[in-house]
Scaffold this motif. Structure first.
Motif, PDB file in Angstrom:
ATOM      1  N   ALA A 181       0.839  -1.195   0.000  1.00 12.07           N
ATOM      2  CA  ALA A 181       0.000   0.000   0.000  1.00 12.07           C
ATOM      3  C   ALA A 181       0.875   1.246   0.000  1.00 12.07           C
ATOM      4  CB  ALA A 181      -0.917   0.000   1.224  1.00 12.07           C
ATOM      5  N   GLY A 182       0.630   2.110  -0.970  1.00 10.42           N
ATOM      6  CA  GLY A 182       1.400   3.337  -1.080  1.00 10.42           C
ATOM      7  C   GLY A 182       0.592   4.570  -0.724  1.00 10.42           C
ATOM      8  N   GLY A 183       1.193   5.704  -0.953  1.00 11.35           N
ATOM      9  CA  GLY A 183       0.572   6.983  -0.624  1.00 11.35           C
ATOM     10  C   GLY A 183      -0.732   7.249  -1.350  1.00 11.35           C
ATOM     11  N   GLY A 184      -0.924   6.611  -2.494  1.00 13.66           N
ATOM     12  CA  GLY A 184      -2.177   6.774  -3.223  1.00 13.66           C
ATOM     13  C   GLY A 184      -3.377   6.274  -2.445  1.00 13.66           C
ATOM     14  N   VAL A 185      -3.164   5.277  -1.607  1.00 14.04           N
ATOM     15  CA  VAL A 185      -4.253   4.774  -0.759  1.00 14.04           C
ATOM     16  C   VAL A 185      -4.660   5.855   0.237  1.00 14.04           C
ATOM     17  CG1 VAL A 185      -4.916   3.042   0.961  1.00 14.04           C
ATOM     18  CG2 VAL A 185      -3.525   2.373  -1.009  1.00 14.04           C
ATOM     19  N   ILE A 186      -3.672   6.533   0.795  1.00 10.28           N
ATOM     20  CA  ILE A 186      -3.941   7.600   1.765  1.00 10.28           C
ATOM     21  C   ILE A 186      -4.594   8.804   1.071  1.00 10.28           C
ATOM     22  CG2 ILE A 186      -2.883   9.246   3.386  1.00 10.28           C
ATOM     23  CD1 ILE A 186      -2.739   6.363   4.410  1.00 10.28           C
ATOM     24  N   SER A 187      -3.989   9.261  -0.039  1.00  5.13           N
ATOM     25  CA  SER A 187      -4.489  10.474  -0.699  1.00  5.13           C
ATOM     26  C   SER A 187      -5.877  10.287  -1.315  1.00  5.13           C
ATOM     27  CB  SER A 187      -3.501  10.969  -1.763  1.00  5.13           C
ATOM     28  OG  SER A 187      -3.373  10.035  -2.799  1.00  5.13           O
ATOM     29  N   SER A 188      -6.238   9.049  -1.627  1.00  4.58           N
ATOM     30  CA  SER A 188      -7.572   8.800  -2.184  1.00  4.58           C
ATOM     31  C   SER A 188      -8.578   8.388  -1.113  1.00  4.58           C
ATOM     32  CB  SER A 188      -7.498   7.728  -3.270  1.00  4.58           C
ATOM     33  OG  SER A 188      -7.095   6.489  -2.713  1.00  4.58           O
ATOM     34  N   ASP A 189      -8.139   8.394   0.137  1.00  8.42           N
ATOM     35  CA  ASP A 189      -9.000   8.029   1.261  1.00  8.42           C
ATOM     36  C   ASP A 189      -9.588   6.625   1.074  1.00  8.42           C
ATOM     37  OD1 ASP A 189     -10.112   8.518   3.765  1.00  8.42           O
ATOM     38  OD2 ASP A 189     -11.953   9.355   2.913  1.00  8.42           O
ATOM     39  N   ALA A 190      -8.722   5.695   0.628  1.00  9.97           N
ATOM     40  CA  ALA A 190      -9.173   4.338   0.324  1.00  9.97           C
ATOM     41  C   ALA A 190      -8.678   3.307   1.341  1.00  9.97           C
ATOM     42  CB  ALA A 190      -8.715   3.957  -1.076  1.00  9.97           C
ATOM     43  N   SER A 191      -8.309   3.740   2.525  1.00  9.36           N
ATOM     44  CA  SER A 191      -7.804   2.807   3.532  1.00  9.36           C
ATOM     45  C   SER A 191      -8.831   1.751   3.918  1.00  9.36           C
ATOM     46  CB  SER A 191      -7.347   3.570   4.779  1.00  9.36           C
ATOM     47  OG  SER A 191      -6.246   4.381   4.472  1.00  9.36           O
ATOM     48  N   ASN A 192     -10.078   2.142   4.049  1.00 14.69           N
ATOM     49  CA  ASN A 192     -11.114   1.167   4.417  1.00 14.69           C
ATOM     50  C   ASN A 192     -11.275   0.098   3.347  1.00 14.69           C
ATOM     51  OD1 ASN A 192     -11.681   2.404   6.864  1.00 14.69           O
ATOM     52  ND2 ASN A 192     -13.317   3.671   6.009  1.00 14.69           N
ATOM     53  N   GLU A 193     -11.266   0.518   2.084  1.00 17.00           N
ATOM     54  CA  GLU A 193     -11.401  -0.435   0.982  1.00 17.00           C
ATOM     55  C   GLU A 193     -10.192  -1.377   0.921  1.00 17.00           C
ATOM     56  OE1 GLU A 193     -13.998   3.051   0.023  1.00 17.00           O
ATOM     57  OE2 GLU A 193     -11.972   2.826   0.820  1.00 17.00           O
ATOM     58  N   LEU A 194      -9.002  -0.822   1.127  1.00 16.43           N
ATOM     59  CA  LEU A 194      -7.796  -1.639   1.166  1.00 16.43           C
ATOM     60  C   LEU A 194      -7.901  -2.681   2.272  1.00 16.43           C
ATOM     61  CD1 LEU A 194      -4.719  -2.273   0.590  1.00 16.43           C
ATOM     62  CD2 LEU A 194      -4.275  -0.632   2.419  1.00 16.43           C
ATOM     63  N   PHE A 195      -8.281  -2.241   3.450  1.00 14.32           N
ATOM     64  CA  PHE A 195      -8.378  -3.124   4.613  1.00 14.32           C
ATOM     65  C   PHE A 195      -9.402  -4.239   4.371  1.00 14.32           C
ATOM     66  CE2 PHE A 195      -9.388  -3.425   9.391  1.00 14.32           C
ATOM     67  CZ  PHE A 195      -8.360  -4.329   9.609  1.00 14.32           C
ATOM     68  N   GLU A 196     -10.550  -3.887   3.809  1.00 14.93           N
ATOM     69  CA  GLU A 196     -11.585  -4.889   3.518  1.00 14.93           C
ATOM     70  C   GLU A 196     -11.097  -5.900   2.490  1.00 14.93           C
ATOM     71  OE1 GLU A 196     -14.402  -5.489   5.216  1.00 14.93           O
ATOM     72  OE2 GLU A 196     -13.624  -3.906   6.509  1.00 14.93           O
ATOM     73  N   PHE A 197     -10.404  -5.427   1.444  1.00  8.64           N
ATOM     74  CA  PHE A 197      -9.845  -6.330   0.433  1.00  8.64           C
ATOM     75  C   PHE A 197      -8.827  -7.275   1.062  1.00  8.64           C
ATOM     76  CE2 PHE A 197      -6.308  -6.878  -2.717  1.00  8.64           C
ATOM     77  CZ  PHE A 197      -6.902  -7.902  -3.436  1.00  8.64           C
ATOM     78  N   ALA A 198      -7.931  -6.730   1.865  1.00  8.17           N
ATOM     79  CA  ALA A 198      -6.897  -7.549   2.511  1.00  8.17           C
ATOM     80  C   ALA A 198      -7.531  -8.621   3.395  1.00  8.17           C
ATOM     81  CB  ALA A 198      -5.948  -6.675   3.321  1.00  8.17           C
ATOM     82  N   LYS A 199      -8.545  -8.240   4.169  1.00  7.06           N
ATOM     83  CA  LYS A 199      -9.209  -9.208   5.047  1.00  7.06           C
ATOM     84  C   LYS A 199      -9.946 -10.271   4.232  1.00  7.06           C
ATOM     85  CE  LYS A 199     -11.496  -6.291   7.594  1.00  7.06           C
ATOM     86  NZ  LYS A 199     -12.336  -5.684   8.648  1.00  7.06           N
ATOM     87  N   LYS A 200     -10.675  -9.840   3.213  1.00  2.47           N
ATOM     88  CA  LYS A 200     -11.447 -10.793   2.409  1.00  2.47           C
ATOM     89  C   LYS A 200     -10.531 -11.789   1.698  1.00  2.47           C
ATOM     90  CE  LYS A 200     -15.000 -11.152  -1.107  1.00  2.47           C
ATOM     91  NZ  LYS A 200     -15.966 -10.463  -1.930  1.00  2.47           N
ATOM     92  N   ALA A 201      -9.407 -11.308   1.167  1.00  2.00           N
ATOM     93  CA  ALA A 201      -8.476 -12.166   0.442  1.00  2.00           C
ATOM     94  C   ALA A 201      -7.449 -12.816   1.364  1.00  2.00           C
ATOM     95  CB  ALA A 201      -7.758 -11.352  -0.630  1.00  2.00           C
TER      96      ALA A 201
END
Length: 122
Positions: free
Chosen positions: A14-34
């Protein structure tokens, strides 16, 4: 995606694009699901709760030895919002040498700019 299901040692970066796009929740959900562990670049720090079992911590020259080793040994690297700076990769030819690399970014100019990518997603 078939490649994710067949992977034995996948890692999300996960890079800075996750932070700047406010996508941390989506990243976290993807990581947990997969059920895929997440390393972060310096700019991506904080994109996943660092005390969660899937968090590998910081990658690169300022990162953890265990995180660097895990990425070196992974067979699939899913980079999300990451530009692969030299502080993250070190010597590019030795960066995740056996991994299929997926790069997901909103900026097509970042895809494959610093690290050769097998599967680009814009």
């Amino acid at each position: 995606m078939k490649i994710i299901k067949s992977s034995k040692k996948p890692v999300i970066l996960a890079g800075g694009g996750v932070i700047s796009s406010d996508a941390s929740n989506e990243l976290f959900e993807f990581a947990k699901k997969a059920n895929i562990s997440v390393a972060t670049s310096l700019m991506g720090k904080g994109s996943i709760p660092e005390d969660h079992e899937l968090s590998l911590g910081l990658l690169g020259m300022h990162g953890l030895e265990t995180t660097n080793q895990t990425v070196t040994e992974c067979d699939l690297l899913i980079a999300i919002g990451c530009r692969f700076s030299d502080r993250t990769t070190g010597k590019v030819s030795e960066f995740a040498p056996n991994a299929t690399k997926i790069q997901i970014d909103v900026d097509p100019a970042e895809i494959g700019k610093n690290v050769p990518i097998d599967i680009p997603i814009v």
